[in-house]
Enzyme design. Structure first.
Site, mmCIF file in Angstrom:
data_model
loop_
_atom_site.group_PDB
_atom_site.id
_atom_site.type_symbol
_atom_site.label_atom_id
_atom_site.label_comp_id
_atom_site.label_asym_id
_atom_site.label_seq_id
_atom_site.Cartn_x
_atom_site.Cartn_y
_atom_site.Cartn_z
ATOM 1 C CG ASP A 345 -2.074 -0.998 0.996
ATOM 2 O OD1 ASP A 345 -3.070 -0.599 0.365
ATOM 3 O OD2 ASP A 345 -1.949 -2.150 1.414
ATOM 4 C CB THR A 346 2.572 2.636 -2.381
ATOM 5 O OG1 THR A 346 3.333 1.581 -1.822
ATOM 6 C CG2 THR A 346 3.507 3.716 -2.887
ATOM 7 C CB THR A 347 0.066 7.608 -1.946
ATOM 8 O OG1 THR A 347 -0.846 8.397 -2.710
ATOM 9 C CG2 THR A 347 1.136 8.497 -1.353
#
Length: 532
Positions: A345-347
């Protein structure tokens, strides 16, 4: 050729500034900075800070930060490595002393120094024009007063609450025993206090003061970090890696990130005439899958912290090597390959300003809510990047003291004649290099605009559930049942995925054409692209 009008959304347009990011509030914060005359660097900090509040499962001040920055004044692309290092107590001997034969997926042992806040300071020092305190005001507001949660964030909090044992996490995200419903307010007063302190005193306060002490106390018993590890942390500026593809230069973030994998794949694709591969036909998708497998084989063999490992970069990115690897592709059948864990999970976001600067950023906690550990009294969710160290003593990324782990994070910028053509970034853990190859090819081989290139169906290789084979290929169903069946006939282990599968990344990008900014945001997530 691809059919026209496929995208669900129109491409965003602008002339003076644009932000493409994973939450509308973050986009508005970045646009406000740009409208006031700030640079892409200024807007990136404001955008990232709000994302850390509104997308707390993906990113935040407890994570790591990388970016590529196109500087209009010099025509150069710069690389900022904002990754933290493992603790000074890390090492194989210490692991064995604790009776552990490997690193866990979550928990204090997986926590390395969070590099994000120091990276903000370094970015502003070199390319910023606004004080850090001003840029953090929107994030402080949303943390202190709350914001209505999207259905996605509400669902992630609800699902994670059932598996995490961390009492502080529950105090922050499920006060009273439950998290916010869709549209309900998520208030984070401890995080607001932390951001307020950083705004008032600068990044040093994060690594030397109250927050650092809280992190060190939390990891003292069963982690590897010490307060001194936090005090000594620094990011560094460096050079990106690049290759040429279809007449443009593609820049990616270098090791310890996996940007190399995208360049290896594009080098192989460069030598193939795609006119013989109808867009998203079984022949086309099979080719992309096999190229990805080869690129990831090299990624897994070579990438580690460049301060501790020698990497034959020139040889790996040579046209001779790409030609040799292309010979390993069988057009008729899939070849076996073992992939790693695709979780992550990253942006990723991209910003263009009126001064001609362009920034592509990727920032992350890694797994949803990272290590699952919140430093008491701070609201800071700590990442679990340390889980990517290996216990293989011969590997470049072997677990050792004060060493940066391998990162799935990566960001891209493309230029032509030293002028920016596009910026692109996406979340997606292990799959990010796969998504870079697929979307960049959509843009540069098939002429799609940024929005349509992002929306087109994608594939992802990897196991999600216990018992799934590592070579499972998740294929979004929009490719069509005939393509999925034909891939299976070629020997691919196909698993149909939803039409818009969130695990296939939440990508954002901006293309630049004759002074017009053209942005795209992924319908697989909550993001938007807006320009003015």
């Amino acid at each position: 050729m691809p059919q026209v009008g496929y995208a669900h959304r129109s491409v965003a347009l602008g002339r003076r500034g644009m932000v493409a990011a994973a939450h509308p509030y973050a986009v508005l914060a970045g646009l406000g900075v740009l409208k006031a005359g700030g640079t892409a660097a200024d807007a990136a900090v404001a955008t990232n800070a709000v994302l850390g509040v509104t997308e707390p499962q993906d990113c935040g001040v407890g994570g790591d930060f990388f970016c590529l920055y196109y500087e209009a004044k010099t025509g150069r692309v710069h690389f900022l490595n904002g990754a933290g290092r493992s603790g000074s107590r890390a090492g194989l001997d210490e692991l064995r002393r604790r009776g552990m034969d490997r690193l866990p997926v979550i928990g204090p042992p997986t926590i390395s120094v969070p590099g994000c806040v120091r990276a903000w300071g370094m970015l502003l020092e070199r390319f910023g024009t606004r004080p850090l305190g001003d840029l953090l005001e929107p994030a402080i507001h949303y943390a202190a007063h709350g914001f209505p949660t999207t259905s996605f964030v509400s669902q992630v909090i609800r699902e994670y609450a059932a598996v995490t044992p961390d009492a502080e996490w529950h105090r922050v995200f499920t006060p009273g025993g439950r998290g916010p419903e869709h549209g309900g307010l998520l208030v984070q007063p401890d995080l607001a206090r932390t951001l307020t302190e950083v705004a008032a005193h600068g990044p040093d306060d994060f690594y030397r003061g109250r927050v650092a002490e809280a992190i060190a106390r939390r990891t003292e018993a069963d982690g590897f970090l010490t307060l001194e590890d936090l005090v000594q942390h620094s990011g560094e500026w460096g050079e990106p890696i690049s290759t040429t593809y279809r007449g443009v230069r593609i820049y990616e973030t270098p090791p310890p990130t996996q940007g190399l994998a995208a360049l290896l794949g594009l080098n192989m694709l460069e030598g193939i005439d795609l006119r013989n591969y109808p867009f998203h036909s079984v022949e086309h998708v099979h080719l992309l899958i096999e190229i990805v497998k080869l690129a990831y084989t090299d990624r897994d063999r070579w990438i580690g912290d460049p301060a501790h490992a020698r990497l034959p970069m020139a040889g790996l990115l040579s046209s001779t090597y790409a030609a040799r690897r292309r010979r390993d592709i069988d057009p008729e059948k899939a070849r076996p390959h073992a992939f790693g864990d695709p979780e992550g999970d990253t942006t990723g976001f991209v910003i263009a300003d009126q001064h001609g600067n362009l920034i592509s950023v990727v920032e992350s906690l890694f797994n949803a809510f990272g290590s699952g550990v919140v430093a008491p009294g701070t609201g800071v969710v700590l990442h679990n990047r340390g889980r990517h160290f290996t216990v293989d003593a011969t590997h470049p990324s072997v677990f050792a003291p004060r060493k940066r782990p391998f990162h799935t994070l990566m960001a891209a910028i493309a230029t032509r004649d030293d002028r920016p053509v596009l910026g692109f970034s996406t979340m997606g853990g292990n799959g990010q290099a796969m998504f870079h190859i697929q979307v960049l090819s959509n843009l540069l081989d098939y002429g799609l605009d940024m929005q349509e290139a992002i929306e087109r169906p994608r594939f992802l290789i990897g196991a999600f559930l216990p018992g799934d084979p590592d070579d499972t290929t998740h294929v979004e169903s929009r490719f069509g049942s005939d393509v999925l069946a034909a891939l299976e006939a070629k020997g691919h282990r196909v698993k149909p995925a939803p039409d818009l599968f969130w695990r296939c990344g939440q990508a954002h990008g901006i293309a630049l054409r004759e002074g017009t900014m053209m942005g795209g945001a992924d319908p697989r997530g909550d993001g938007v692209a807006l320009g003015f």
